[in-house]
Design a protein around this motif. Structure first.
Motif, PDB file in Angstrom:
ATOM      1  N   VAL A 151      -3.222   8.896   3.663  1.00 52.68           N
ATOM      2  CA  VAL A 151      -3.949   7.927   4.485  1.00 52.68           C
ATOM      3  C   VAL A 151      -4.540   8.680   5.674  1.00 52.68           C
ATOM      4  O   VAL A 151      -3.825   9.070   6.592  1.00 52.68           O
ATOM      5  CB  VAL A 151      -3.023   6.800   4.972  1.00 52.68           C
ATOM      6  CG1 VAL A 151      -3.828   5.731   5.717  1.00 52.68           C
ATOM      7  CG2 VAL A 151      -2.259   6.182   3.809  1.00 52.68           C
ATOM      8  N   SER A 172      -0.235   7.265  10.620  1.00 54.38           N
ATOM      9  CA  SER A 172      -1.447   7.902  10.123  1.00 54.38           C
ATOM     10  C   SER A 172      -2.319   8.331  11.288  1.00 54.38           C
ATOM     11  O   SER A 172      -2.374   7.671  12.327  1.00 54.38           O
ATOM     12  CB  SER A 172      -2.232   6.920   9.232  1.00 54.38           C
ATOM     13  OG  SER A 172      -3.484   7.468   8.855  1.00 54.38           O
ATOM     14  N   GLN A 195       2.672   1.026   3.441  1.00 60.43           N
ATOM     15  CA  GLN A 195       1.532   1.890   3.137  1.00 60.43           C
ATOM     16  C   GLN A 195       0.273   1.064   2.898  1.00 60.43           C
ATOM     17  O   GLN A 195      -0.822   1.465   3.308  1.00 60.43           O
ATOM     18  CB  GLN A 195       1.807   2.769   1.922  1.00 60.43           C
ATOM     19  CG  GLN A 195       0.622   3.682   1.598  1.00 60.43           C
ATOM     20  CD  GLN A 195       0.928   4.743   0.576  1.00 60.43           C
ATOM     21  OE1 GLN A 195       2.089   4.963   0.227  1.00 60.43           O
ATOM     22  NE2 GLN A 195      -0.097   5.411   0.086  1.00 60.43           N
ATOM     23  N   THR A 199      -3.071   1.667   5.020  1.00 57.97           N
ATOM     24  CA  THR A 199      -4.336   2.012   4.375  1.00 57.97           C
ATOM     25  C   THR A 199      -5.412   0.985   4.659  1.00 57.97           C
ATOM     26  O   THR A 199      -6.564   1.338   4.952  1.00 57.97           O
ATOM     27  CB  THR A 199      -4.128   2.124   2.853  1.00 57.97           C
ATOM     28  OG1 THR A 199      -3.090   3.066   2.582  1.00 57.97           O
ATOM     29  CG2 THR A 199      -5.397   2.577   2.164  1.00 57.97           C
ATOM     30  N   GLU A 221      -5.086  -3.663  -1.255  1.00 58.23           N
ATOM     31  CA  GLU A 221      -4.597  -2.282  -1.304  1.00 58.23           C
ATOM     32  C   GLU A 221      -3.287  -2.190  -2.077  1.00 58.23           C
ATOM     33  O   GLU A 221      -3.060  -1.239  -2.827  1.00 58.23           O
ATOM     34  CB  GLU A 221      -4.429  -1.739   0.113  1.00 58.23           C
ATOM     35  CG  GLU A 221      -5.736  -1.502   0.847  1.00 58.23           C
ATOM     36  CD  GLU A 221      -6.670  -0.587   0.082  1.00 58.23           C
ATOM     37  OE1 GLU A 221      -6.224   0.487  -0.367  1.00 58.23           O
ATOM     38  OE2 GLU A 221      -7.851  -0.948  -0.081  1.00 58.23           O
TER      39      GLU A 221
END
Length: 227
Positions: A151, A172, A195, A199, A221
């Protein structure tokens, strides 16, 4: 006349050969993946966040109701983040290079027994963002897990940091932006939800940087990741 036809035909053959060489020899094909072959060509990396995004952009990038994971809804409203909350826990002043930030919190099925949190922080330079990213993810490498799909420029999932249980944190950095996602409780160490939120938030920032509305959702996602 026949000699002219022969000469013209030879010239056309030569041009075709040159064209073939220039179109297939200058760049590797997706099948070869480069000199020596063996690996397929990868798609271009997403553009890092380089623009000085406005406060409204950071707030819009945060996931709202119907955009985050199933069962999760906003707890209160999206907020402007004070500088110290863009640094590691326990620091009382904004980190070096901090410009602005935004954050949101979420409750699960109407209960605050399990909570999720997202922070977005913008910095002057990628170096400033990287320095804070390294402090954010903590000092427990044994609990770190690389995301199945990277990411941004740097990304890390941390399973049960500190003394927490059934919690997943995601971190990230993309260019000048840091994103932190925390899902406390009810995860059983499964990082897929965190996650997906991480993302989706980055992709929404990328959309806004390109002048488009933020439309990516965490549910999309998560569905893509499970295919």
């Amino acid at each position: 006349m026949s000699r002219i036809r022969v000469t013209l035909a030879a010239a056309l053959v030569g041009i075709a050969a040159l064209t073939s060489c220039s179109s297939s020899g200058d760049k590797p094909t997706s099948a070869s993946g480069g000199p020596g072959g063996g690996k397929p060509a990868t798609s271009p990396a997403p553009k890092p966040i380089t623009k000085n995004l406005a406060q409204a952009d950071l707030t819009q990038a945060l996931l709202g109701n119907g955009e985050t994971l199933s069962g999760w809804t906003l707890h209160g409203s999206k907020s402007v983040t004070d500088g110290q909350y863009c640094d590691a826990r326990g620091n009382d002043s904004p980190p070096k290079g901090w410009i602005r930030g935004s954050d949101s919190s979420y409750e699960y099925n109407g209960s605050t027994n399990n909570m999720a949190f997202v922070h977005i922080c913008l910095f002057d330079t990628p170096e400033d963002a990287h320095s804070t990213y390294m402090r954010w993810k903590g000092t427990e490498p044994s609990k770190e897990l690389a995301p199945k799909r990277p990411v941004g420029d740097e990304s890390t999932m941390v399973i049960n940091p500190g003394l927490s249980e059934d919690s997943v944190y995601g971190f990230s950095r993309s260019g000048r932006i840091n994103i932190r996602v925390k899902i406390d409780g009810g995860n059983g160490g499964d990082p897929s939800g965190a996650q997906a939120m991480l993302t989706a938030t980055l992709k929404r920032l990328q959309q806004l940087q390109d002048g488009e509305p933020a439309s990516v959702t965490a549910t999309e996602e998560l569905a893509t990741a499970r295919k």
